[in-house]
Design a protein around this motif. Sequence first.
Motif, mmCIF file in Angstrom:
data_model
loop_
_atom_site.group_PDB
_atom_site.id
_atom_site.type_symbol
_atom_site.label_atom_id
_atom_site.label_comp_id
_atom_site.label_asym_id
_atom_site.label_seq_id
_atom_site.Cartn_x
_atom_site.Cartn_y
_atom_site.Cartn_z
ATOM 1 N N SER A 52 -68.301 49.003 118.690
ATOM 2 C CA SER A 52 -68.647 47.903 119.594
ATOM 3 C C SER A 52 -67.421 47.433 120.371
ATOM 4 O O SER A 52 -67.534 47.058 121.547
ATOM 5 N N ALA A 53 -66.238 47.487 119.743
ATOM 6 C CA ALA A 53 -65.015 47.120 120.459
ATOM 7 C C ALA A 53 -64.741 48.100 121.597
ATOM 8 O O ALA A 53 -64.335 47.702 122.700
ATOM 9 N N ASP A 110 -71.052 49.059 113.776
ATOM 10 C CA ASP A 110 -69.663 49.429 113.521
ATOM 11 C C ASP A 110 -68.745 48.685 114.502
ATOM 12 O O ASP A 110 -68.840 48.893 115.714
ATOM 13 N N PRO A 111 -67.850 47.834 114.013
ATOM 14 C CA PRO A 111 -67.032 47.030 114.923
ATOM 15 C C PRO A 111 -66.065 47.858 115.757
ATOM 16 O O PRO A 111 -65.676 47.439 116.844
ATOM 17 N N ARG A 112 -65.685 49.046 115.282
ATOM 18 C CA ARG A 112 -64.812 49.903 116.087
ATOM 19 C C ARG A 112 -65.562 50.408 117.317
ATOM 20 O O ARG A 112 -65.035 50.397 118.437
ATOM 21 N N THR A 154 -71.929 42.964 118.002
ATOM 22 C CA THR A 154 -71.633 43.634 116.739
ATOM 23 C C THR A 154 -72.596 43.084 115.700
ATOM 24 O O THR A 154 -72.480 41.929 115.266
ATOM 25 N N SER A 162 -67.525 56.102 113.800
ATOM 26 C CA SER A 162 -66.545 56.118 114.883
ATOM 27 C C SER A 162 -66.083 57.553 115.145
ATOM 28 O O SER A 162 -66.098 58.025 116.282
#
Length: 221
Positions: free
Chosen positions: A78-79, A74-76, A97, A4
């Motif tokens: 993808s968000a 990385d979910p951050r 994700t 991120s």
Amino acid sequence: MDWSAWHEEYDVADSRLARRLRTVQAQVRAALSDAPAGGLRVISLCAGEGRDLLDVLPEHPRRDDVRARLVELDPRNSATALARAGQAGLQQVEVVTGDASLIDQYEGMAPADLVLICGVFGNITEADIEHTIAACSQLCRTGGIVIWTRHRGAPDRVPLICEWFEAQHFELRWLSAADAGFGVGVHRFVGAPQPMRRGTRLFTFVGSDVRRPTAATDPLP
């Protein structure tokens, strides 16, 4: 690596990462403009925040023709990509994700008109680069475009990557200058798409000690 925080260099106007991003975006813009009329499918491996595509698509004349799937672990990131797509009204952009190295992630979207493999080849072994390129015939339609990146630090593997693409029936359409500080390549698939082999793992992200036994410094993935 914090994937991120890694994106922060994009916001430094003249950084190598920012210049590489602008180069990739220019090639994405050209690939969409040159694509045949009708619906277009785009897939992005290790998409990060989706800037390669999502900064281009909102103002592009072909925006409504495009269906896209961005896959990012990385979910951050993808968000952030999902929020960017939503803010631009790109309802046809799907953000997943998940593990982009699993070919199953692209089922239903492959063979695609545009395949983005950016920020990948600098983080995997040479064997996995060749393996991923070989699998591109399962991801890309005939006439489709692959846009990829790789740093040009020693040992410079960009020429070898081009050879691997050519061996898999991809013709070189464009390559950034050797002294640009980064490598961006554009290849067009002239072969016949192959059936997707479900369960295939394309690559594994590794440390610099594994992917490069020399002491050279990786300036950019």
